[in-house]
Design a protein around this motif. Structure first.
Motif, PDB file in Angstrom:
ATOM      1  N   THR A   1       0.840  -1.207   0.000  1.00  0.00           N
ATOM      2  CA  THR A   1       0.000   0.000   0.000  1.00  0.00           C
ATOM      3  C   THR A   1       0.869   1.250   0.000  1.00  0.00           C
ATOM      4  O   THR A   1       0.586   2.216  -0.718  1.00  0.00           O
ATOM      5  N   HIS A   2       1.958   1.224   0.773  1.00  0.00           N
ATOM      6  CA  HIS A   2       2.870   2.366   0.842  1.00  0.00           C
ATOM      7  C   HIS A   2       3.443   2.704  -0.540  1.00  0.00           C
ATOM      8  O   HIS A   2       3.466   3.867  -0.947  1.00  0.00           O
ATOM      9  N   HIS A   3       3.894   1.681  -1.273  1.00  0.00           N
ATOM     10  CA  HIS A   3       4.513   1.930  -2.579  1.00  0.00           C
ATOM     11  C   HIS A   3       3.483   2.186  -3.683  1.00  0.00           C
ATOM     12  O   HIS A   3       3.833   2.741  -4.719  1.00  0.00           O
ATOM     13  N   MET A   4       2.238   1.782  -3.445  1.00  0.00           N
ATOM     14  CA  MET A   4       1.187   2.024  -4.438  1.00  0.00           C
ATOM     15  C   MET A   4       0.548   3.409  -4.259  1.00  0.00           C
ATOM     16  O   MET A   4      -0.264   3.829  -5.071  1.00  0.00           O
ATOM     17  N   LYS A   5       0.943   4.119  -3.199  1.00  0.00           N
ATOM     18  CA  LYS A   5       0.309   5.399  -2.877  1.00  0.00           C
ATOM     19  C   LYS A   5       0.317   6.364  -4.068  1.00  0.00           C
ATOM     20  O   LYS A   5      -0.665   7.030  -4.354  1.00  0.00           O
ATOM     21  N   ASN A   6       1.462   6.435  -4.753  1.00  0.00           N
ATOM     22  CA  ASN A   6       1.586   7.384  -5.870  1.00  0.00           C
ATOM     23  C   ASN A   6       1.250   6.774  -7.231  1.00  0.00           C
ATOM     24  O   ASN A   6       1.419   7.419  -8.259  1.00  0.00           O
ATOM     25  N   ALA A   7       0.804   5.525  -7.226  1.00  0.00           N
ATOM     26  CA  ALA A   7       0.451   4.878  -8.499  1.00  0.00           C
ATOM     27  C   ALA A   7      -0.845   5.487  -9.035  1.00  0.00           C
ATOM     28  O   ALA A   7      -1.764   5.801  -8.280  1.00  0.00           O
ATOM     29  N   VAL A   8      -0.897   5.656 -10.341  1.00  0.00           N
ATOM     30  CA  VAL A   8      -2.117   6.209 -10.962  1.00  0.00           C
ATOM     31  C   VAL A   8      -2.582   5.311 -12.102  1.00  0.00           C
ATOM     32  O   VAL A   8      -1.774   4.719 -12.817  1.00  0.00           O
ATOM     33  N   PHE A   9      -3.894   5.206 -12.235  1.00  0.00           N
ATOM     34  CA  PHE A   9      -4.486   4.437 -13.335  1.00  0.00           C
ATOM     35  C   PHE A   9      -4.813   5.434 -14.425  1.00  0.00           C
ATOM     36  O   PHE A   9      -5.665   6.303 -14.249  1.00  0.00           O
ATOM     37  N   ILE A  10      -4.102   5.354 -15.566  1.00  0.00           N
ATOM     38  CA  ILE A  10      -4.239   6.419 -16.569  1.00  0.00           C
ATOM     39  C   ILE A  10      -4.710   5.908 -17.924  1.00  0.00           C
ATOM     40  O   ILE A  10      -4.435   6.531 -18.944  1.00  0.00           O
ATOM     41  N   ILE A  11      -5.402   4.758 -17.946  1.00  0.00           N
ATOM     42  CA  ILE A  11      -5.986   4.342 -19.228  1.00  0.00           C
ATOM     43  C   ILE A  11      -7.080   5.356 -19.563  1.00  0.00           C
ATOM     44  O   ILE A  11      -8.053   5.498 -18.813  1.00  0.00           O
ATOM     45  N   PRO A  12      -6.907   6.094 -20.663  1.00  0.00           N
ATOM     46  CA  PRO A  12      -7.769   7.267 -20.887  1.00  0.00           C
ATOM     47  C   PRO A  12      -9.105   6.982 -21.571  1.00  0.00           C
ATOM     48  O   PRO A  12     -10.045   7.748 -21.431  1.00  0.00           O
ATOM     49  N   LYS A  13      -9.163   5.883 -22.356  1.00  0.00           N
ATOM     50  CA  LYS A  13     -10.347   5.685 -23.205  1.00  0.00           C
ATOM     51  C   LYS A  13     -11.086   4.406 -22.824  1.00  0.00           C
ATOM     52  O   LYS A  13     -10.455   3.358 -22.634  1.00  0.00           O
TER      53      LYS A  13
END
Length: 566
Positions: free
Chosen positions: A140-152
Motif C-alpha cells: 500500500t505504501h509503494h502504491m500510494k503514488n500509483a495512478v491508473f491512466i488508461i484514458p479511453k
C-alpha cells in the motif's frame, strides 16, 4: 518459452499495439498499466483457486472479495470530541460508501459496458487494489503514488478482452504441455518487460530467467535463509530463489510429476503443498531494494502474482549513506547496474573502495551485506575481473582473501542481447572474514573457472531457443563435483587455479590469464604439389611440353614460382 508459442507472442504484441494506438506510447507507462490489469485478473483467479483449495483441504480461507470495502477516505474515524450520536452518524455515512467486494472482481466488471467499466475500475477497483493489504502494508505504501491512466473506455475494454484471451492460451498450454501455469505467466510477464525501451539505461537490464535458475542451482538457497537482492528491478532473483526453495520442498514431500523445463531445470511455483509455517518462513525470507519507484511496484506485483502475499521490496539506494544494513543476509543474488557512477558525497562511508563506479561498489556492498558464512552469486562485467585500476585490484583482493571465492564463470557476450552485448561473468563467493577482522590466512584456496560457450539460445538479438541446454546443466554438475586434485587441465572448458598463482598475477581473475590454448598440428602438402594443383586447375591435364609453351599470364607465373622452389 514464448519463442515456441507464436499465438501467445501474437496476443502480447496485439496488447502492446492497442496501448500504442490508444495514446500510451511510453513503454514503461504501458507496462505499468498492463501490470495493474494483469494483477486484477490474477488476483481474481488466484483467490478463486485458494477458495477451491481451502474447500478441498478443509483449511480456513477468507476471500479478498467477501463482504464490503470502504474507500480509505470515507472510513469513519472517531475523534475524542465525538458523542455517541456523532459516531453513529459517521458509521451511517460510511455505510453509504461501502462497496460490495464481489463487484471488484475481474470476472464481474469485465461484463460492464465500456463507459461504466472505465469509471468503475478507475474509481473503485484500482483504489481497492492500492489498499489491498491494509493501510500499514509495504505494498500500500509503494502504491500510494500509483495512478491508473488508461484514458479511453474502448482501450480498457480491448485490453481486458485481450488479457482474457492471453490467460486462455496460457491455461491451454499448461494443460497440454504440463508446464506450471505460473511459469508460463512468468514467460508472458518477461516478454512484457522486454518491451521496456529504457532497459539498458544506466546499465540496468533484465537477467534472463534461465541464468537466474542457473545461479539458484549454484547457490542452493534453503528454507530459513534470509535472501536479498540490493538492485532487484522486477524481482527476478527473489522469485528465482523462491521457486528453487519451493521446488526442493516439493521434491522432499514426494512430488513425482516434476519434469525438467526447456533449460533442463526442475522448477515449480506451486506453494500449495507447503505447510503454513514453511510458507510464512519463506514469505519472511525475501528482501529486495531498487532506486526506481516504478520497478519497485512492478517487483511487488510480480512476487504477489506468484503467491508471495506481502513481499519485502522497498525503494532504497543500497549504496547510499541512508542504507545501514550490514551482515544481515545468508544469500545475496544480484545483477547490479553496470557502467554507472554515483556522486562521491552520496556513497555510504562503510564502503572502502576509492571509486565511484557502481559495478565495483555493488560487489563490495554485497560482501558487506552478507553474514559470515553467507554466499553471494553476482553478475559483473568482465572488466571487473582484470581492470588495472587500484579499486579493481582492491576488490579482487578482498574477494580472494576475505572471502572464499568459489567460482568465476564467464558468459558469452550475447547473453544480454538485445539490450547489450557486454561480456559478463558470474562471481560466486562466501564471506569468511568481516571488513574489520584480521586475516590470519587468506580464505580462498582454489578458484574454479568455467568458460560458458552456449546457454541454450542463439547469441544474436533474437535469442531463439536452440536444441539442448547449452552449458547450463554441465556448469551445475561440474561445479558441485569440482575438485582441486582433478580439475587441473588448463586446456579444458573448466579448471581450478590455486590462490598463490592468482596472487602472483596481481589477483587477475580473467579466465584467459590461466587457460592454456591447444595448438593442433596441421599437415600441409609440399609447395610443389600445391603449385601443380593450381596449374592443373587453370589449364587442365596438359603435359609439360605444352606447359613450357605458355608465354604469359598466371600460369607462366605459377611455372616460374615452381621452378624457383625446384
Amino acid at each position: 518459452m514464448l519463442q515456441n508459442n507464436p499465438e501467445l507472442r501474437g496476443k502480447i504484441e496485439q496488447l502492446w499495439n492497442k496501448f500504442w494506438s490508444g495514446g500510451i506510447s511510453n513503454p514503461l507507462t504501458a507496462i505499468e498499466q498492463i501490470t495493474y490489469l494483469l494483477f486484477m485478473k490474477r488476483l481474481d483467479e488466484f483467490d478463486l483457486k485458494r477458495q477451491a483449495d481451502a474447500e478441498f483441504t478443509g483449511e480456513p480461507y477468507r476471500s479478498k472479495f467477501v463482504g464490503s470495502w470502504i474507500p480509505p477516505e470515507y472510513r469513519a474515524r472517531r475523534e475524542e470530541t465525538d458523542s455517541d450520536a456523532d459516531w453513529a452518524r459517521k458509521l451511517e455515512d460510511e455505510k453509504r460508501y461501502a462497496i460490495d467486494r464481489r463487484r471488484l472482481r475481474w470476472s464481474e466488471f469485465k461484463r460492464m459496458q465500456a463507459e461504466e467499466m472505465l469509471q468503475h475500475v478507475q474509481s473503485r477497483v484500482f483504489p481497492f487494489l492500492k489498499d489491498l493489504n491494509g493501510a500499514e502494508s509495504n505494498f500500500t505504501h509503494h502504491m500510494k503514488n500509483a495512478v491508473f491512466i488508461i484514458p479511453k473506455p474502448m482501450l480498457l475494454v480491448e485490453a481486458v478482452k485481450t488479457i482474457d484471451e492471453i490467460f486462455e492460451v496460457m491455461e491451454r498450454d499448461s494443460r497440454i504441455n504440463g508446464q506450471a501455469f505460473q511459469d508460463i505467466q512468468g514467460d508472458v510477464y518477461e516478454m512484457l518487460l522486454s518491451e521496456i525501451a529504457t532497459a539498458g539505461k544506466n546499465g540496468q537490464f533484465r537477467t534472463p530467467r534461465h541464468i537466474i535458475k542457473l545461479m539458484a542451482d549454484l547457490v542452493q538457497p534453503q528454507l530459513g535463509h534470509k535472501i536479498a537482492d540490493p538492485a532487484c528491478g522486477s524481482g527476478g532473483f527473489l522469485l528465482g530463489a523462491y521457486q528453487y526453495i519451493v521446488t526442493q520442498l516439493a521434491i522432499r514431500a514426494g512430488s513425482k510429476n516434476l519434469v525438467p523445463d526447456e533449460d533442463g531445470f526442475v522448477r515449480t511455483s506451486v506453494a500449495a503443498s507447503l505447510t503454513a509455517s514453511a510458507q510464512k518462513t519463506l514469505q519472511e525470507s525475501l528482501y529486495g531494494y531498487d532506486i526506481d519507484a516504478t520497478m519497485v511496484r512492478l517487483g511487488l506485483m510480480n512476487l504477489m502474482m506468484h503467491g508471495i502475499d506481502e513481499p519485502h521490496v522497498d525503494y532504497q539506494d543500497t549504496l547510499s549513506k541512508g542504507y545501514t544494513e550490514e551482515a544481515a543476509y545468508d544469500i545475496v543474488m544480484a545483477n547490479p547496474p553496470f557502467t554507472g557512477s554515483i556522486d562521491k558525497g552520496d556513497i555510504n562511508e562503510n564502503l572502502q573502495l576509492a571509486t565511484t563506479k557502481t559495478e565495483l561498489l555493488f560487489v563490495e556492498n554485497i560482501y558487506r551485506l552478507l553474514k559470515k558464512g553467507g554466499t553471494a552469486c553476482v553478475i559483473v562485467p568482465q572488466g571487473v575481473l582484470f581492470g588495472s585500476g587500484s579499486a579493481f585490484k582492491s576488490l579482487r583482493q578482498l574477494l580472494v582473501e576475505r572471502c572464499d571465492l568459489k567460482a568465476v564463470i564467464t558468459l558469452p557476450s550475447g547473453v544480454f542481447k538485445p539490450y547489450a552485448g557486454v561480456s559478463t561473468a558470474i562471481l560466486l563467493f562466501t564471506k569468511v572474514y568481516g571488513a574489520k577482522d584480521k586475516v590470519d590466512r587468506p580464505a580462498t584456496e582454489h578458484v574454479w573457472f568455467y568458460e560458458m560457450q552456449a546457454d541454450g539460445y542463439s547469441l544474436d538479438d533474437k535469442r531463439s531457443k536452440q536444441e539442448g541446454y547449452g552449458d547450463l546443466q554441465d556448469i551445475v554438475a561440474k561445479y558441485h563435483a569440482r575438485h582441486a586434485a582433478t580439475d587441473t587441465e588448463r586446456t579444458a572448458q573448466y579448471f581450478m587455479v590455486p590462490r598463490s598463482e592468482i596472487g602472483a598475477e596481481g589477483y587477475d581473475l580473467s579466465l584467459s590469464r590461466y587457460k592454456e590454448d591447444v595448438f593442433e598440428e596441421m599437415q600441409y602438402d609440399a609447395p610443389g604439389v600445391i603449385l601443380d594443383r593450381l596449374i592443373r586447375a587453370e589449364v587442365g591435364d596438359v603435359d609439360e611440353i605444352e606447359l613450357a609453351k605458355v608465354q604469359s599470364g598466371i600460369v607462366r607465373e605459377l611455372l616460374e614460382l615452381r621452378g624457383m622452389i625446384g
